[in-house]
Design a protein around this motif. Sequence first.
Motif, PDB file in Angstrom:
ATOM      1  N   ASP A  89       8.765  -5.720  -1.754  1.00 23.56           N
ATOM      2  CA  ASP A  89       8.595  -4.427  -1.081  1.00 23.56           C
ATOM      3  C   ASP A  89       7.342  -4.399  -0.210  1.00 23.56           C
ATOM      4  O   ASP A  89       7.382  -3.903   0.927  1.00 23.56           O
ATOM      5  N   ALA A  90       6.231  -4.909  -0.741  1.00 22.41           N
ATOM      6  CA  ALA A  90       4.975  -4.882   0.020  1.00 22.41           C
ATOM      7  C   ALA A  90       5.074  -5.739   1.275  1.00 22.41           C
ATOM      8  O   ALA A  90       4.597  -5.356   2.348  1.00 22.41           O
ATOM      9  N   GLU A  91       5.698  -6.914   1.146  1.00 23.87           N
ATOM     10  CA  GLU A  91       5.855  -7.798   2.298  1.00 23.87           C
ATOM     11  C   GLU A  91       6.774  -7.171   3.348  1.00 23.87           C
ATOM     12  O   GLU A  91       6.525  -7.276   4.546  1.00 23.87           O
ATOM     13  N   LEU A  92       7.814  -6.503   2.889  1.00 21.98           N
ATOM     14  CA  LEU A  92       8.755  -5.865   3.812  1.00 21.98           C
ATOM     15  C   LEU A  92       8.081  -4.734   4.583  1.00 21.98           C
ATOM     16  O   LEU A  92       8.258  -4.592   5.795  1.00 21.98           O
ATOM     17  N   VAL A  93       7.281  -3.946   3.874  1.00 20.11           N
ATOM     18  CA  VAL A  93       6.564  -2.851   4.527  1.00 20.11           C
ATOM     19  C   VAL A  93       5.598  -3.396   5.583  1.00 20.11           C
ATOM     20  O   VAL A  93       5.517  -2.878   6.701  1.00 20.11           O
ATOM     21  N   ALA A  94       4.877  -4.468   5.227  1.00 19.23           N
ATOM     22  CA  ALA A  94       3.928  -5.063   6.162  1.00 19.23           C
ATOM     23  C   ALA A  94       4.649  -5.655   7.369  1.00 19.23           C
ATOM     24  O   ALA A  94       4.180  -5.533   8.508  1.00 19.23           O
ATOM     25  N   TRP A  95       5.794  -6.269   7.116  1.00 22.31           N
ATOM     26  CA  TRP A  95       6.584  -6.873   8.195  1.00 22.31           C
ATOM     27  C   TRP A  95       7.087  -5.808   9.165  1.00 22.31           C
ATOM     28  O   TRP A  95       7.003  -5.975  10.371  1.00 22.31           O
ATOM     29  N   GLU A  96       7.593  -4.709   8.604  1.00 24.32           N
ATOM     30  CA  GLU A  96       8.078  -3.613   9.445  1.00 24.32           C
ATOM     31  C   GLU A  96       6.934  -2.974  10.234  1.00 24.32           C
ATOM     32  O   GLU A  96       7.086  -2.644  11.413  1.00 24.32           O
ATOM     33  N   ARG A  97       5.788  -2.806   9.588  1.00 24.20           N
ATOM     34  CA  ARG A  97       4.646  -2.195  10.258  1.00 24.20           C
ATOM     35  C   ARG A  97       4.164  -3.076  11.414  1.00 24.20           C
ATOM     36  O   ARG A  97       3.831  -2.575  12.491  1.00 24.20           O
ATOM     37  N   GLU A  98       4.134  -4.382  11.173  1.00 25.67           N
ATOM     38  CA  GLU A  98       3.706  -5.307  12.220  1.00 25.67           C
ATOM     39  C   GLU A  98       4.670  -5.264  13.406  1.00 25.67           C
ATOM     40  O   GLU A  98       4.238  -5.276  14.574  1.00 25.67           O
ATOM     41  N   PHE A  99       5.966  -5.187  13.112  1.00 25.41           N
ATOM     42  CA  PHE A  99       6.945  -5.115  14.195  1.00 25.41           C
ATOM     43  C   PHE A  99       6.773  -3.833  15.001  1.00 25.41           C
ATOM     44  O   PHE A  99       6.782  -3.857  16.247  1.00 25.41           O
ATOM     45  N   LEU A 100       6.638  -2.712  14.330  1.00 27.34           N
ATOM     46  CA  LEU A 100       6.492  -1.437  15.029  1.00 27.34           C
ATOM     47  C   LEU A 100       5.240  -1.422  15.910  1.00 27.34           C
ATOM     48  O   LEU A 100       5.267  -0.902  17.026  1.00 27.34           O
ATOM     49  N   GLU A 101       4.158  -1.970  15.413  1.00 32.05           N
ATOM     50  CA  GLU A 101       2.923  -2.002  16.195  1.00 32.05           C
ATOM     51  C   GLU A 101       3.094  -2.888  17.430  1.00 32.05           C
ATOM     52  O   GLU A 101       2.639  -2.545  18.526  1.00 32.05           O
TER      53      GLU A 101
END
Length: 283
Positions: free
Chosen positions: A154-166
């Motif tokens: 979950d933590a990795e997925l959240v970080a991955w999504e946040r990086e993509f959005l940025e």
Amino acid sequence: MAAYQLAQQALAGEFAARWAEALAAVEARDLADSLTVLEAEYAAAIRESAAASRVLSVAFYRLVRALATGRVIGGPGYRPGASLGSLWADFNRATGKRTGTGPREPLPVDTRNPFPAEDIARETDRVEETFRHQVADRVAKHERERKGSAALDDAELVAWEREFLESLKTGSAGAGGMLVQDGGRDVIHTALQDDPGALGYYRKTDSSPCHFCALMASRGAVYKSKRTAAFGAHPHCHCQAVPIFSRRYQLPAENGRFSRMWRDFGGGSLADWRTYYSKTTKT
């Protein structure tokens, strides 16, 4: 004039803030289903800021021309009896700042209109192409990659999504901001080509230009011709073309510094210049 450059930069910033707000209202997993709404918001934000950029550039061009030649040019925004005082007032209104004033005596008029009409079809095509490359295609690629993200916790997925959005926000805001400022840059360049009283322009960079912009600024004054009609802006670029109407002009100190750097560089590829420029500006 610094006020002009800062005002154009602020217009790109206003677009970027509006676009960031629109993106923030959509979850990463819902982006693919929200592309139609997002494209409409992207286009509207660019269109409004680009229109303000065009108005600002007309006011800037007319003022600089009048200061150099003592004559006022016709076209959109011209009012009979225009004076240096009224031209400064128009420019101040467009920038939102009181940057100068002048006498109220009417100026001699050149009735020619060198300013281009808005090309809505061309601008719409550019926005659609930019949105497709910077948003729609990247979202589609992200959706394909998400299918292979099951191994992420979950933590990795959240970080991955946040990086993509940025990354999505940065890329699309930079490309959209270029279109915003191109609204004004195109006005300047077309007017230069169609105004018999114009000689050319020089490139005014921001405080820390990239290697390409520094190289373009090192050329100093560029006298008008079909070959010099294109400006060569890029995403996140805040350089502006400053028109010149007399041989008696003064380049900003930065242009002279970049010219000396280019001479000291001694020649080579653009990649070599980039390395040299990066090392030189860090020392």
